[in-house]
Motif scaffolding. Sequence first.
Motif, short mmCIF file in Angstrom:
data_model
loop_
_atom_site.label_atom_id
_atom_site.label_comp_id
_atom_site.label_asym_id
_atom_site.label_seq_id
_atom_site.Cartn_x
_atom_site.Cartn_y
_atom_site.Cartn_z
N GLN A 179 -13.99 6.25 -8.17
CA GLN A 179 -12.99 5.24 -7.82
C GLN A 179 -13.64 3.87 -7.56
O GLN A 179 -12.97 2.93 -7.16
CB GLN A 179 -12.20 5.71 -6.60
CG GLN A 179 -11.46 7.02 -6.90
CD GLN A 179 -10.67 7.52 -5.73
OE1 GLN A 179 -9.92 6.75 -5.11
NE2 GLN A 179 -10.80 8.79 -5.42
N PHE A 180 -14.96 3.81 -7.80
CA PHE A 180 -15.72 2.57 -7.59
C PHE A 180 -16.47 2.19 -8.85
O PHE A 180 -16.82 3.04 -9.66
CB PHE A 180 -16.75 2.75 -6.46
CG PHE A 180 -16.15 3.11 -5.13
CD1 PHE A 180 -15.51 2.16 -4.36
CD2 PHE A 180 -16.23 4.40 -4.66
CE1 PHE A 180 -14.95 2.49 -3.15
CE2 PHE A 180 -15.68 4.75 -3.44
CZ PHE A 180 -15.05 3.79 -2.68
N ARG A 234 -17.95 -1.72 -5.92
CA ARG A 234 -16.69 -2.44 -5.90
C ARG A 234 -15.57 -1.44 -6.10
O ARG A 234 -15.58 -0.65 -7.03
CB ARG A 234 -16.64 -3.51 -7.01
CG ARG A 234 -15.39 -4.39 -6.93
CD ARG A 234 -15.42 -5.50 -7.94
NE ARG A 234 -15.39 -5.04 -9.32
CZ ARG A 234 -14.27 -4.71 -9.97
NH1 ARG A 234 -13.11 -4.78 -9.37
NH2 ARG A 234 -14.33 -4.29 -11.22
N HIS A 235 -14.59 -1.49 -5.21
CA HIS A 235 -13.43 -0.59 -5.30
C HIS A 235 -12.61 -1.03 -6.50
O HIS A 235 -12.26 -2.19 -6.66
CB HIS A 235 -12.61 -0.68 -4.01
CG HIS A 235 -11.68 0.46 -3.84
ND1 HIS A 235 -10.50 0.58 -4.52
CD2 HIS A 235 -11.76 1.55 -3.04
CE1 HIS A 235 -9.90 1.68 -4.14
NE2 HIS A 235 -10.63 2.31 -3.25
N ALA A 271 -13.48 -5.94 -1.05
CA ALA A 271 -13.50 -4.79 -1.96
C ALA A 271 -14.90 -4.49 -2.50
O ALA A 271 -15.05 -3.63 -3.35
CB ALA A 271 -12.54 -5.03 -3.11
N THR A 272 -15.92 -5.22 -2.02
CA THR A 272 -17.26 -5.07 -2.58
C THR A 272 -18.31 -5.05 -1.47
O THR A 272 -18.28 -5.88 -0.57
CB THR A 272 -17.59 -6.25 -3.53
OG1 THR A 272 -16.52 -6.40 -4.47
CG2 THR A 272 -18.89 -6.01 -4.28
N SER A 312 -13.89 6.50 4.69
CA SER A 312 -14.16 5.06 4.70
C SER A 312 -15.64 4.80 4.54
O SER A 312 -16.47 5.43 5.19
CB SER A 312 -13.69 4.43 6.01
OG SER A 312 -12.31 4.64 6.18
N LEU A 359 -14.06 -0.10 2.55
CA LEU A 359 -13.46 0.61 1.42
C LEU A 359 -12.96 1.97 1.89
O LEU A 359 -13.72 2.73 2.48
CB LEU A 359 -14.47 0.77 0.29
CG LEU A 359 -15.25 -0.50 -0.10
CD1 LEU A 359 -16.28 -0.17 -1.17
CD2 LEU A 359 -14.30 -1.59 -0.56
N LEU A 393 -10.68 5.63 0.98
CA LEU A 393 -10.08 6.55 0.03
C LEU A 393 -9.24 7.53 0.83
O LEU A 393 -9.54 7.83 1.99
CB LEU A 393 -11.15 7.29 -0.75
CG LEU A 393 -12.15 6.43 -1.52
CD1 LEU A 393 -13.23 7.29 -2.15
CD2 LEU A 393 -11.44 5.60 -2.58
N PRO A 435 -8.45 -1.62 -4.96
CA PRO A 435 -8.41 -1.80 -3.50
C PRO A 435 -6.99 -1.89 -2.99
O PRO A 435 -6.29 -2.85 -3.24
CB PRO A 435 -9.18 -3.10 -3.26
CG PRO A 435 -9.07 -3.85 -4.55
CD PRO A 435 -8.94 -2.80 -5.65
#
Length: 172
Positions: free
Chosen positions: A153-154, A166-167, A51-52, A123, A127, A129, A170
């Motif tokens: 969103q991050f 970082r999401h 997620a990062t 993408s 990550l 969306l 996630p």
Amino acid sequence: MAEQGDSTRTLGRIMWLLAWLLALVLMTWYFQQKLEQDRNPNRQVQLLDNATLVLEQNRQGHYLAGGAINGQAVVFLLDTGATQVAVPRALAERLGLAPGRRLALNTAAGQAEGYATRIKTLSLGPLSLYDLDAVIMPSDSTEVLLGMNALRQFELIQRGSRLTIRHLDPAP
């Protein structure tokens, strides 16, 4: 005997010419790769976990990164000054993004006319969306501006020339 010496000399000159030509091609290729690395040092994003990711600034102080829209490769330019994801017109056509209603856009270059569109999947490394609003903009750029409707969103943390992304939610 003199003819054999002339043909050997001619062959030698041709070989030298080919060697110089090959050296020129290899040097051109090397420097093109170097320029591309300077423009986008994040062709391979650095992952900390699922997620990062971490991005490096380019020489102009921008963050560029490879990603995908609807499964097709693009280069993103992270732009906290952009309200929405903005896709240049020619790239939008290649990606098959359908232009929707006409919009008046306020850009850094002044007023412009664009079109609303939707992105099914965006993408950035691992990550992703989904179902994002975007605009198709009149631009000759090859980069997609990754605007705040995606970036919010991050969690973004900048330290020196590195940006950690970082999401926040996630999804698997």
